[in-house]
Design an enzyme around this catalytic site. Structure first.
Site, PDB file in Angstrom:
ATOM      1  N   ARG A  64       0.844  -1.198   0.000  1.00 53.91           N
ATOM      2  CA  ARG A  64       0.000   0.000   0.000  1.00 53.91           C
ATOM      3  C   ARG A  64       0.881   1.250   0.000  1.00 53.91           C
ATOM      4  NH1 ARG A  64      -1.839   0.783   4.313  1.00 53.91           N
ATOM      5  NH2 ARG A  64      -1.246  -1.053   5.481  1.00 53.91           N
ATOM      6  N   LYS A 110      -9.698  -2.402   1.499  1.00 56.99           N
ATOM      7  CA  LYS A 110      -9.438  -1.257   2.363  1.00 56.99           C
ATOM      8  C   LYS A 110     -10.201  -0.014   1.902  1.00 56.99           C
ATOM      9  CE  LYS A 110      -7.185  -3.789   4.992  1.00 56.99           C
ATOM     10  NZ  LYS A 110      -5.841  -4.128   5.299  1.00 56.99           N
ATOM     11  N   SER A 163      -1.440  -3.532  10.261  1.00 58.08           N
ATOM     12  CA  SER A 163      -1.048  -4.429   9.176  1.00 58.08           C
ATOM     13  C   SER A 163       0.209  -5.218   9.538  1.00 58.08           C
ATOM     14  CB  SER A 163      -0.782  -3.615   7.920  1.00 58.08           C
ATOM     15  OG  SER A 163      -1.926  -2.851   7.606  1.00 58.08           O
ATOM     16  N   ASP A 194      -9.465  -9.775   8.821  1.00 57.10           N
ATOM     17  CA  ASP A 194      -8.939  -8.431   8.536  1.00 57.10           C
ATOM     18  C   ASP A 194      -9.935  -7.301   8.793  1.00 57.10           C
ATOM     19  OD1 ASP A 194      -6.529  -7.069   7.548  1.00 57.10           O
ATOM     20  OD2 ASP A 194      -7.745  -6.460   5.837  1.00 57.10           O
ATOM     21  N   TYR A 254      -1.439  -3.515  -6.768  1.00 58.56           N
ATOM     22  CA  TYR A 254      -1.158  -4.306  -5.568  1.00 58.56           C
ATOM     23  C   TYR A 254      -2.211  -4.190  -4.470  1.00 58.56           C
ATOM     24  CZ  TYR A 254       1.783  -7.259  -2.770  1.00 58.56           C
ATOM     25  OH  TYR A 254       2.275  -8.328  -2.074  1.00 58.56           O
ATOM     26  N   CYS A 304       0.633  -7.423  11.838  1.00 61.02           N
ATOM     27  CA  CYS A 304       0.872  -7.546  13.283  1.00 61.02           C
ATOM     28  C   CYS A 304       0.087  -8.699  13.902  1.00 61.02           C
ATOM     29  CB  CYS A 304       0.566  -6.232  13.989  1.00 61.02           C
ATOM     30  SG  CYS A 304       1.751  -4.932  13.580  1.00 61.02           S
ATOM     31  N   ARG A 307       2.228 -12.109  -0.480  1.00 59.59           N
ATOM     32  CA  ARG A 307       0.887 -12.447   0.017  1.00 59.59           C
ATOM     33  C   ARG A 307       0.317 -13.689  -0.646  1.00 59.59           C
ATOM     34  NH1 ARG A 307      -1.628  -8.812   4.063  1.00 59.59           N
ATOM     35  NH2 ARG A 307       0.004  -7.264   4.316  1.00 59.59           N
ATOM     36  N   HIS A 327     -10.735  -2.394  11.285  1.00 62.09           N
ATOM     37  CA  HIS A 327      -9.640  -3.244  10.804  1.00 62.09           C
ATOM     38  C   HIS A 327      -9.411  -4.362  11.821  1.00 62.09           C
ATOM     39  CE1 HIS A 327      -5.129  -3.401   9.405  1.00 62.09           C
ATOM     40  NE2 HIS A 327      -5.874  -4.251   8.727  1.00 62.09           N
TER      41      HIS A 327
HETATM   42  P1  GTP Z   1      -2.432  -7.665   7.408  1.00 59.84           P
HETATM   43  O1  GTP Z   1      -2.933  -8.711   6.484  1.00 59.84           O
HETATM   44  O2  GTP Z   1      -1.340  -6.846   6.813  1.00 59.84           O
HETATM   45  O3  GTP Z   1      -3.515  -6.804   7.969  1.00 59.84           O
HETATM   46  O4  GTP Z   1      -1.636  -8.428   8.601  1.00 59.84           O
HETATM   47  P2  GTP Z   1      -2.105  -9.312   9.858  1.00 59.84           P
HETATM   48  O5  GTP Z   1      -2.406  -8.431  11.013  1.00 59.84           O
HETATM   49  O6  GTP Z   1      -3.142 -10.282   9.458  1.00 59.84           O
HETATM   50  O7  GTP Z   1      -0.744 -10.094  10.247  1.00 59.84           O
HETATM   51  P3  GTP Z   1      -0.360 -11.640  10.117  1.00 59.84           P
HETATM   52  O8  GTP Z   1      -1.181 -12.529  10.989  1.00 59.84           O
HETATM   53  O9  GTP Z   1      -0.291 -11.995   8.684  1.00 59.84           O
HETATM   54  O10 GTP Z   1       1.124 -11.620  10.729  1.00 59.84           O
HETATM   55  C1  GTP Z   1       2.151 -10.817  10.205  1.00 59.84           C
HETATM   56  C2  GTP Z   1       3.508 -11.337  10.628  1.00 59.84           C
HETATM   57  O11 GTP Z   1       3.599 -11.394  12.055  1.00 59.84           O
HETATM   58  C3  GTP Z   1       3.790 -12.749  10.107  1.00 59.84           C
HETATM   59  O12 GTP Z   1       5.106 -12.832   9.648  1.00 59.84           O
HETATM   60  C4  GTP Z   1       3.586 -13.619  11.327  1.00 59.84           C
HETATM   61  O13 GTP Z   1       4.363 -14.790  11.292  1.00 59.84           O
HETATM   62  C5  GTP Z   1       3.968 -12.694  12.491  1.00 59.84           C
HETATM   63  N1  GTP Z   1       3.195 -13.017  13.721  1.00 59.84           N
HETATM   64  C6  GTP Z   1       1.867 -13.224  13.812  1.00 59.84           C
HETATM   65  N2  GTP Z   1       1.496 -13.543  15.081  1.00 59.84           N
HETATM   66  C7  GTP Z   1       2.620 -13.525  15.822  1.00 59.84           C
HETATM   67  C8  GTP Z   1       2.905 -13.771  17.216  1.00 59.84           C
HETATM   68  O14 GTP Z   1       2.026 -14.073  18.022  1.00 59.84           O
HETATM   69  N3  GTP Z   1       4.203 -13.639  17.599  1.00 59.84           N
HETATM   70  C9  GTP Z   1       5.205 -13.311  16.719  1.00 59.84           C
HETATM   71  N4  GTP Z   1       6.445 -13.212  17.190  1.00 59.84           N
HETATM   72  N5  GTP Z   1       4.977 -13.082  15.397  1.00 59.84           N
HETATM   73  C10 GTP Z   1       3.711 -13.189  14.955  1.00 59.84           C
HETATM   74  C1  SPV Z   2      -3.039  -4.505   5.235  1.00 63.08           C
HETATM   75  O1  SPV Z   2      -2.049  -3.879   4.825  1.00 63.08           O
HETATM   76  O2  SPV Z   2      -3.583  -4.244   6.338  1.00 63.08           O
HETATM   77  C2  SPV Z   2      -3.576  -5.622   4.438  1.00 63.08           C
HETATM   78  C3  SPV Z   2      -3.036  -5.838   3.100  1.00 63.08           C
HETATM   79  O3  SPV Z   2      -4.479  -6.300   4.897  1.00 63.08           O
HETATM   80  S1  SPV Z   2      -3.701  -4.767   1.924  1.00 63.08           S
HETATM   81  O4  SPV Z   2      -4.869  -5.418   1.329  1.00 63.08           O
HETATM   82  O5  SPV Z   2      -2.687  -4.546   0.889  1.00 63.08           O
HETATM   83  O6  SPV Z   2      -4.104  -3.522   2.531  1.00 63.08           O
HETATM   84 MN    MN Z   3      -5.036  -5.591   7.047  1.00 57.30          MN
END
Ligand code: GTP
Ligand code: SPV
Ligand code: MN
Length: 584
Positions: free
Chosen positions: A69, A206, A248, A275, A197, A250, A365, A226
Site C-alpha cells: 500500500r 481497504k 497491518s 482483517d 497491488y 501484526c 501475500r 480493521h
Molecule cells: P495484514 O494482512 O497486513 O492486515 O496483517 P495481519 O495483522 O493479518 O498479520 P499476520 O497474521 O499476517 O502476521 C504478520 C507477521 O507477524 C507474520 O510474519 C507472522 O508470522 C507474524 N506473527 C503473527 N502472530 C505472531 C505472534 O504471536 N508472535 C510473533 N512473534 N509473530 C507473529
Molecule cells: C493490510 O495492509 O492491512 C492488508 C493488506 O491487509 S492490503 O490489502 O494490501 O491492505
Molecule cells: Mn489488514
C-alpha cells in the site's frame, strides 16, 4: 449488462473516458475464473507453480516498484479538509477528480475493461453493502473473485437496492509518479490509478470496506473496523467471539486461525474473519460483527507448520501467490517456511543468493478462499454475524506495552485504542520498525477525521450496558537481547482465556493506572519455557515509560485540536496524574 440505469450510465461514461477495446461484465462463475487464469498464464501475468505439490496454485510477480500500500499517495477527498482530518492526505474533490481523470483518459486503449459487481458480507445480510469495481487488470478480477462475493448475485442485489459504491481502477503504467488512490466518501466513490497491488487495487477491501464504510458507519451508527473476528470454544462447549484490531502485518490472520497448543486439548478456534469487521448494535444490546470479506489476502513470510498450520495447509492448493520466491521445481518459497527446501529464484525471478536480501518479498501475500480454512466458522455466513464479548486492540511494541491489559470500561477502552501505537511494517511502503500512533489500527484506513471517529466510538457508551469489554495486547515485547519474551502464535490462546475469564468475571486482576493486568498466577503458563522473571517483565508497567507514552499521546491528540472529545483528553490527564502520584 444491467437494468440499473445509474450503473449502466456510469459504465458507459467510464468507457468513454478510458477507451478500452472491449467491455466485459463479470459473472463471478468458476468457469470465468478459469478463463482469466488461462489468459494470465498466456500473457505472463501468472506463472504456473508445481501442480503436483500445489494444484491450481499460481504466482504473480508484481512490478518491483509496486509491492505494498502507498499511504503517501492515498487521499480522502471531502468538501471540507477538516472532515478528512490530519490523519488523512486531502485534496479538494474537484481538483482530485480533474487530476486523476486526466490519468484515466484513454488509459485502457488496447485493453479489456472488466466490470465487477461485488457484495461485501453475506449476500442476504442486511449489514452487507455492494459495490462495482471497474478495472483493466485480470489479476484484480481473479483476486476479487476470491476475496468477495462477486458476480451475478451481487448484481441482482444492486439492481434490487439501487445503491452501490463505485470503484474505478486502472494499473495505468505502474509508474509510482503517476499513482493515486483517491476516496470520495461523500460521493461513495473511489478512483485508483497506477498500482496493481493489494489494498491499492482490490477496491472492495481497504478502500470500500474500511475508508468508505467507516464514513458511512459514522453517519448510520455502526462501526467498520480493521479487525479479525474469532470464536474461542472451551472444552465445555462455550464459545466467545472476540474482535481484534492489530495494525497491518501484526498478527490478525494468525490469531484468527490459531491452533490450540498440545496443552489445550478440547479447545477449538473458529475463524469468522481475518482483517475487517463491520459491527452493529442489535436489539439485544450486544455488538454483532460480520466479516465483509470472503477470502484472505495474507502475509506469506513466517507461515509454517508450527506458527500457523491452518494457513500453511490451506495454501497448498487453489491459491494465488504474489511476490514469493520459488524453488527449482517451481514450488512457492518464503522466509521461515521451514520445509527444508531452498529458493532458486527470488520474488523478482532473479537467481537467488544469500546476499541478495530476502528471497520472498516481506509483504508477499497469498490470496485464498476462506472456505479452504480448516477452522472456518459456519457463522461467517450468518445474516447478523456473531455477538462480540471482547474487543482487543494491539500493536507491535518491543517495549512499554504489557502482554495484556483490560480497560476500565468502554470509554477508557476507547482511550486505550485511540492512544495505541505500533512499529511500522512492510505492508506499506516506507521505513519499517518505526513506532507511530495507529489508533484502533485504523491510521491508514479511517475515511474521516480521527477526532470525530473517537467521538463516534464514545457515543456507543450510553446506548447499551452489554457492550464488549475492551483490552490491549502486545505479542512482540522483547528482552535486552532483542528476543521476543512471549512465544506467541498458538500460545496466544492463553491470553484469550484470561480475556474471556475477565469478561465472565471469573478472575481477579492487578489494578494499575493504565488498566487491569493479570496477576502472574492467573495467566496459565504451564508447560511454557517462561520463568517468573520473564513473566514479570511481560506484565510489567513501567511508570516512567508510561508517563512518556501518555505525553506522546497528548502530543498526538493536539494535532486534532478542539475536535478531540474532552472526555478522552480528561481521562488521559487523570491517568498521567495517577502515574505521577504512584511514583511519589
Ligand atoms: P495484514 O494482512 O497486513 O492486515 O496483517 P495481519 O495483522 O493479518 O498479520 P499476520 O497474521 O499476517 O502476521 C504478520 C507477521 O507477524 C507474520 O510474519 C507472522 O508470522 C507474524 N506473527 C503473527 N502472530 C505472531 C505472534 O504471536 N508472535 C510473533 N512473534 N509473530 C507473529
Ligand atoms: C493490510 O495492509 O492491512 C492488508 C493488506 O491487509 S492490503 O490489502 O494490501 O491492505
Ligand atoms: Mn489488514
Amino acid at each position: 449488462m444491467t437494468n440499473n440505469k445509474v450503473l449502466g450510465h456510469w459504465v458507459e461514461e467510464v468507457a468513454a473516458l478510458t477507451r478500452p477495446d472491449q467491455v466485459r461484465w463479470c459473472d463471478g462463475s468458476d468457469g470465468e475464473y478459469r478463463e482469466f487464469i488461462d489468459l494470465m498464464l498466456e500473457t505472463g501475468d501468472l506463472r504456473e507453480l508445481n501442480q503436483e505439490t500445489h494444484p491450481n496454485c499460481y504466482l504473480h510477480r508484481s512490478d518491483p516498484s509496486d509491492v505494498a500500500r502507498v499511504e503517501h499517495l492515498t487521499f480522502v477527498c471531502t468538501k471540507n479538509q477538516e472532515d478528512a482530518g490530519p490523519n488523512n492526505h486531502w485534496m479538494e474533490p474537484a481538483d482530485a477528480h480533474a487530476l486523476i481523470d486526466g490519468l484515466f483518459e484513454g488509459c485502457m486503449k488496447g485493453r479489456t475493461m472488466y466490470v465487477i459487481p461485488y457484495c461485501m458480507g453475506p449476500i442476504d445480510s442486511p449489514y452487507s453493502r455492494c459495490g462495482v469495481e471497474i478495472t483493466d487488470s485480470p489479476y484484480v478480477v481473479a483476486n476479487m473473485k476470491i476475496m468477495t462475493r462477486m458476480g451475478k448475485a451481487a448484481l441482482e442485489r444492486i439492481e434490487r437496492e439501487g445503491t452501490f459504491v463505485r470503484g474505478l481502477h486502472s494499473i495505468g503504467e505502474l509508474d509510482p509518479e503517476r499513482r493515486y488512490i483517491m476516496h470520495f466518501p461523500e460521493e461513495l466513490s473511489i478512483k485508483s490509478y497506477g498500482s496493481g497491488y493489494g489494498g491499492n487495487a482490490l477496491l472492495g477491501k481497504k478502500c470500500h470496506a474500511l475508508r468508505i464504510a467507516s464514513y458511512q458507519a459514522r453517519q448510520e451508527g455502526w462501526l467498520a473496523e480493521h479487525m479479525l473476528i474469532v470464536g474461542v470454544q472451551s472444552p465445555e462447549g462455550e464459545t466467545h467471539y472476540i474482535a481484534a484490531a492489530f495494525p497491518s502485518a501484526c498478527g490478525k490472520t494468525n490469531l484468527a486461525m490459531l491452533i490450540p497448543p498440545e496443552s489445550h486439548k478440547g479447545w477449538k478456534i473458529w475463524t469468522v474473519g481475518d482483517d475487517i469487521a463491520w459491527m452493529h448494535l442489535r436489539e439485544d444490546g450486544r455488538l454483532w460483527a460480520i466479516n465483509p470479506e470472503a477470502g484472505y489476502f495474507g502475509v506469506v513470510p513466517g507461515t509454517n507448520a508450527d506458527t500457523n498450520r491452518n494457513a500453511y495447509e490451506m495454501i497448498t492448493h487453489d491459491t494465488i501467490f504474489t511476490n514469493t520466491a520459488t524453488t527449482l521445481d517451481e514450488q512457492p518459497w518464503w522466509e521461515n517456511k521451514d520445509d527444508g527446501k531452498h529458493p532458486t529464484w527470488d520474488w523478482q525471478g532473479r537467481p537467488y543468493n544469500d546476499h541478495s536480501g530476502p528471497a520472498a518479498h516481506p509483504n508477499s501475500r497469498f490470496t485464498v478462499s476462506a472456505s479452504q480454512n480448516p477452522s472456518y466458522s459456519p457463522e461467517a455466513e450468518a445474516k447478523y454475524g456473531v455477538p462480540i464479548s471482547a474487543i482487543v486492540f494491539g500493536g507491535r511494541r518491543a517495549h512499554v506495552a504489557p502482554l495484556v491489559l483490560q480497560s476500565r470500561g468502554w470509554a477508557h477502552g476507547v482511550l486505550v485504542g485511540a492512544g495505541a501505537a505500533s512499529e511500522t511494517t512492510a505492508a506499506a511502503t516506507g521505513k519499517t520498525g518505526v513506532v507511530r500512533r495507529d489508533p484502533m489500527a485504523m491510521k491508514p484506513f479511517c475515511g474521516y477525521n480521527f477526532a470525530d471517529y473517537w467521538s463516534h466510538w464514545l457515543s456507543f457508551e450510553n446506548k447499551s450496558d452489554k457492550l464488549p469489554e475492551i483490552f490491549h495486547v502486545n505479542w512482540f515485547r522483547k528482552n535486552a537481547d532483542g528476543k521476543f519474551l512471549w512465544p506467541g502464535f498458538g500460545e496466544n490462546l492463553r491470553v484469550l482465556r484470561w480475556i474471556i475469564d475477565r469478561c465472565e468475571g471469573r478472575v481477579d486482576a492487578r489494578h494499575t493506572p493504565i488498566g487491569h493486568i493479570p496477576k502472574p498466577a492467573d495467566l496459565d503458563v504451564s508447560g511454557l519455557d517462561i520463568d517468573d522473571d520473564t513473566l514479570e517483565q511481560l506484565l510489567s508497567v513501567n511508570d516512567i515509560e508510561w508517563r512518556i507514552e501518555l505525553d506522546e499521546v497528548a502530543g498526538f491528540f493536539k494535532e486534532f485540536g478542539d475536535r478531540v472529545p474532552k472526555r478522552l483528553a480528561e481521562m488521559r490527564l487523570k491517568i498521567e496524574k495517577d502515574l505521577t502520584n504512584r511514583a511519589a
